[in-house]
Design an enzyme around this catalytic site. Structure first.
Site, PDB file in Angstrom:
ATOM      1  N   LYS A 116       0.517  -1.196  -0.202  1.00 30.85           N
ATOM      2  CA  LYS A 116       0.104   0.022  -0.451  1.00 30.85           C
ATOM      3  C   LYS A 116       0.646   1.570   0.091  1.00 30.85           C
ATOM      4  O   LYS A 116       0.552   1.976  -0.672  1.00 30.85           O
ATOM      5  CB  LYS A 116      -1.319   0.289   1.228  1.00 30.85           C
ATOM      6  CG  LYS A 116      -2.231  -0.852   1.052  1.00 30.85           C
ATOM      7  CD  LYS A 116      -2.761  -0.782   2.105  1.00 30.85           C
ATOM      8  CE  LYS A 116      -4.546  -1.182   1.848  1.00 30.85           C
ATOM      9  NZ  LYS A 116      -5.431  -0.979   3.523  1.00 30.85           N
ATOM     10  N   GLU A 200      -3.070   7.904   7.517  1.00 33.55           N
ATOM     11  CA  GLU A 200      -3.726   8.626   6.620  1.00 33.55           C
ATOM     12  C   GLU A 200      -5.297   9.586   7.205  1.00 33.55           C
ATOM     13  O   GLU A 200      -5.336   8.906   7.974  1.00 33.55           O
ATOM     14  CB  GLU A 200      -3.967   8.461   5.538  1.00 33.55           C
ATOM     15  CG  GLU A 200      -5.357   6.920   4.959  1.00 33.55           C
ATOM     16  CD  GLU A 200      -5.436   5.874   3.445  1.00 33.55           C
ATOM     17  OE1 GLU A 200      -4.557   6.859   3.242  1.00 33.55           O
ATOM     18  OE2 GLU A 200      -6.033   6.065   3.558  1.00 33.55           O
ATOM     19  N   HIS A 235     -16.393  -5.888   5.260  1.00 30.67           N
ATOM     20  CA  HIS A 235     -15.144  -6.255   3.856  1.00 30.67           C
ATOM     21  C   HIS A 235     -16.046  -7.256   2.507  1.00 30.67           C
ATOM     22  O   HIS A 235     -15.751  -7.372   2.352  1.00 30.67           O
ATOM     23  CB  HIS A 235     -14.047  -5.886   4.376  1.00 30.67           C
ATOM     24  CG  HIS A 235     -13.670  -5.045   5.367  1.00 30.67           C
ATOM     25  ND1 HIS A 235     -13.631  -3.788   4.973  1.00 30.67           N
ATOM     26  CD2 HIS A 235     -13.544  -5.088   6.670  1.00 30.67           C
ATOM     27  CE1 HIS A 235     -13.049  -3.646   5.955  1.00 30.67           C
ATOM     28  NE2 HIS A 235     -13.226  -3.506   6.759  1.00 30.67           N
ATOM     29  N   ARG A 292      -5.953  -8.653  -9.871  1.00 32.61           N
ATOM     30  CA  ARG A 292      -6.668  -9.715 -10.269  1.00 32.61           C
ATOM     31  C   ARG A 292      -8.027  -9.976 -10.501  1.00 32.61           C
ATOM     32  O   ARG A 292      -8.170  -8.232 -11.012  1.00 32.61           O
ATOM     33  CB  ARG A 292      -6.960 -10.851  -8.822  1.00 32.61           C
ATOM     34  CG  ARG A 292      -7.786  -9.956  -7.812  1.00 32.61           C
ATOM     35  CD  ARG A 292      -8.044 -10.902  -7.043  1.00 32.61           C
ATOM     36  NE  ARG A 292      -9.812 -10.226  -6.134  1.00 32.61           N
ATOM     37  CZ  ARG A 292      -9.349  -9.328  -5.222  1.00 32.61           C
ATOM     38  NH1 ARG A 292      -7.831  -9.246  -5.065  1.00 32.61           N
ATOM     39  NH2 ARG A 292     -10.134  -8.556  -4.573  1.00 32.61           N
TER      40      ARG A 292
HETATM   41  C1  MV4 Z   1     -10.524   3.790   4.419  1.00 32.12           C
HETATM   42  C2  MV4 Z   1     -11.721   4.210   4.517  1.00 32.12           C
HETATM   43  C3  MV4 Z   1     -11.851   5.443   5.185  1.00 32.12           C
HETATM   44  N1  MV4 Z   1     -10.773   6.679   4.978  1.00 32.12           N
HETATM   45  N2  MV4 Z   1      -9.546   4.576   4.464  1.00 32.12           N
HETATM   46  C4  MV4 Z   1     -11.806  -0.711   4.276  1.00 32.12           C
HETATM   47  C5  MV4 Z   1     -11.004  -2.024   3.276  1.00 32.12           C
HETATM   48  C6  MV4 Z   1      -9.751  -1.552   2.784  1.00 32.12           C
HETATM   49  N3  MV4 Z   1      -9.045  -1.334   1.416  1.00 32.12           N
HETATM   50  C7  MV4 Z   1      -9.437   0.363   3.049  1.00 32.12           C
HETATM   51  N4  MV4 Z   1     -11.173   0.456   3.903  1.00 32.12           N
HETATM   52  C8  MV4 Z   1     -11.428   1.668   4.396  1.00 32.12           C
HETATM   53  N5  MV4 Z   1     -10.037   2.921   4.367  1.00 32.12           N
HETATM   54  C9  MV4 Z   1      -9.625   5.855   5.142  1.00 32.12           C
HETATM   55  N6  MV4 Z   1      -8.724   7.200   4.383  1.00 32.12           N
HETATM   56  C10 MV4 Z   1     -12.894   3.045   4.976  1.00 32.12           C
HETATM   57  C11 MV4 Z   1     -12.808   2.055   4.718  1.00 32.12           C
HETATM   58  C12 MV4 Z   1     -13.699   0.632   5.267  1.00 32.12           C
HETATM   59  C13 MV4 Z   1     -14.488   0.604   4.106  1.00 32.12           C
HETATM   60  C14 MV4 Z   1     -14.358   1.216   2.648  1.00 32.12           C
HETATM   61  C15 MV4 Z   1     -14.712   0.094   1.626  1.00 32.12           C
HETATM   62  C16 MV4 Z   1     -15.306  -0.629   1.446  1.00 32.12           C
HETATM   63  C17 MV4 Z   1     -16.184  -0.933   2.362  1.00 32.12           C
HETATM   64  C18 MV4 Z   1     -15.261  -0.145   4.021  1.00 32.12           C
HETATM   65  C19 MV4 Z   1     -15.514  -0.425   5.118  1.00 32.12           C
HETATM   66  C20 MV4 Z   1     -15.540  -0.467   6.412  1.00 32.12           C
HETATM   67  C21 MV4 Z   1     -14.140   0.682   5.672  1.00 32.12           C
END
Ligand code: MV4
Length: 446
Positions: A116, A200, A235, A292
């Site tokens: 990441k 972040e 998720h 993928r």
């Molecule tokens: C975040 C966020 C809010 N702000 N980053 C969750 C999975 C991973 N791919 C990154 N995720 C998140 N990152 C920032 N800066 C909230 C999430 C997140 C989320 C993101 C996408 C789909 C579902 C989610 C459920 C909870 C938190």
């Protein structure tokens, strides 16, 4: 083109890849675990090779057994599908070492975009919007506090080697940031063998919008627009749709073009998905890149007419992308419902066991991606998805109505599934209005 491909996966995606092979005139070799030995899709392959017992570690995750099967069957290439070994650079490297084409990116491109911190730096260089935060990994809590003071709370701590929500911590003040930074790093080291963490700005109300891209080995890359996957729980996505409700092309186009710049810069070939969060003002911030084919790729296939799995195979064989960007057009709307063998009334408890009654829907605009047939026994060893119902129509409103109709035709007995929950969501006023955020479903189910 390849003569023969090995499919290093199981279930509906194995069947999806067999179908792509058939249409390309390529032989398909399946591998299977003892838990899948009676699966009907295996008989649709040109050959099926048992690679071990039911636990994934001893079969679908076992690199040497899969490579041995590939050598025995004398294949030219391996399609990894999703999950299992699909994003493991060491597997892509093992294929290269054995002179077998990995249908996906090089191990180098996979490692670069899979980490990441490295991916975020590559994104910044390519002009892809990302959240403000630390420039790289942070060790010192003081450094984290300084950055948080600059960007403001809340902040989120993420593991550089994490993904899909693992190893994240949200901090609302300096105290919690100080106490969490060390713990997060220790946890990341234990879970991923890499203790690098970064921080972040945390976005509270967001929609999940992801861009499908695909590149060839000649430096060409295109995007296939976006999917909205906000309807998720822990998720695990339940519903994916494209286009994203209420999003105009002029707003999303620059994001798509930025995603294309990123994969071109990374010299990436194969299919990839760039995940973004979108805030209420329709600002976009990239989260991570999936290297993928994704579970939800059919919604993009339905709105663009592009066969993503066939295109992945063609570019892996060295062909140029069969489309230029101006040949990609969005047509109508598509919704995918993931049908899981789980009981939504009991915390989504898995429901392994025999399916005696299986009456799938059909008719105009209805696509079923499934390996299930009547009498199929859902094994307890793998994920619980038994089908993807993908519905297409001219508009989102019509698509929702058609999805309701298809779900009403769908009968599964005696195991519990998510069909009823999907039927409920199609009637839900907030979903129908469009724009539910990533926490909506969890709040609804409380
Ligand atoms: C975040 C966020 C809010 N702000 N980053 C969750 C999975 C991973 N791919 C990154 N995720 C998140 N990152 C920032 N800066 C909230 C999430 C997140 C989320 C993101 C996408 C789909 C579902 C989610 C459920 C909870 C938190």
């Amino acid at each position: 083109m390849f003569n023969r491909i090995l499919i290093a996966n199981r279930g509906e995606i194995a069947l999806r890849i067999i179908r792509a092979c058939r249409e390309l005139g390529v032989e398909a070799v399946c591998v299977y675990s003892e838990a899948d030995k009676d699966a009907k899709y295996l008989r649709m392959a040109d050959r099926a090779i048992c690679i071990g017992p039911a636990p994934a570690k001893e079969s679908y995750l076992n690199i040497s057994r899969i490579i041995a099967a590939a050598e025995i069957a004398d294949v030219d290439a391996i399609h990894p599908g999703y999950g299992f070994l699909s994003e493991r650079a060491e597997f892509a490297q093992a294929c290269r070492d054995c002179k077998i084409e990995f249908i996906g990116p090089t191990p180098e491109a996979m490692a670069r975009l899979g980490d990441k911190v490295a991916c975020k730096n590559a994104a910044k260089e390519a002009g892809v919007p990302v959240f403000p935060g630390s420039a790289g990994a942070i060790e010192d809590p003081e450094e984290a506090v300084k950055i948080a003071d600059k960007i403001g709370y809340p902040v989120i701590i993420k593991a550089s080697a994490g993904g899909g929500g693992r190893g994240m911590r949200v901090c609302h003040n300096e105290g919690s940031l100080r106490s969490n930074i060390q713990a997060a790093s220790t946890e990341a080291q234990a879970a991923f063998g890499n203790g690098a963490v970064f921080i972040e700005k945390y976005l509270e109300h967001a929609q999940h919008v992801e861009i499908q891209v695909i590149g060839d080995k000649h430096g060409n890359a295109i995007h296939l627009w976006e999917r909205n996957c906000s309807m998720q729980r822990r998720h695990q996505k339940l519903i994916e749709e494209a286009p994203s409700p209420g999003l105009d092309r002029e707003t999303i186009r620059p994001v798509c073009e930025a995603a294309v710049r990123l994969i071109k810069q990374a010299k990436y070939h194969g299919a990839a998905t760039c995940e973004f969060l979108m805030d209420e003002k329709r600002n976009f911030y990239m989260l991570e890149v999936n290297t993928r084919v994704q579970v939800e790729h059919p919604v993009t296939e339905m709105i663009t007419g592009v066969d993503i799995v066939k295109t992945m195979i063609r570019v892996a064989a060295g062909e140029k992308l069969p489309y230029t960007q101006d040949q990609i057009h969005v047509n109508g709307h598509a919704i995918e419902c993931r049908i899981n063998a789980e009981d939504p009334d009991r915390k989504f408890m898995p429901q392994p066991g025999p399916i005696n009654r299986w009456e799938p829907p059909g008719g105009p605009g209805v696509r079923m991606d499934t390996h299930v047939v009547p009498g199929y026994v859902v094994p307890k060893f793998y994920d619980s998805m038994v089908a993807k119902l993908i519905v297409h129509d001219e508009t989102r409103e019509k698509c929702i109505e058609r999805t309701r109709r298809a779900l009403a035709e769908f009968t599964v007995e005696p195991i519990k599934t998510t069909i009823g929950l999907h039927a409920r969501l199609m009637e839900n006023g907030d979903f129908r209005k469009g724009g539910v955020d990533i926490h909506y479903l969890e709040r609804l189910l409380k």
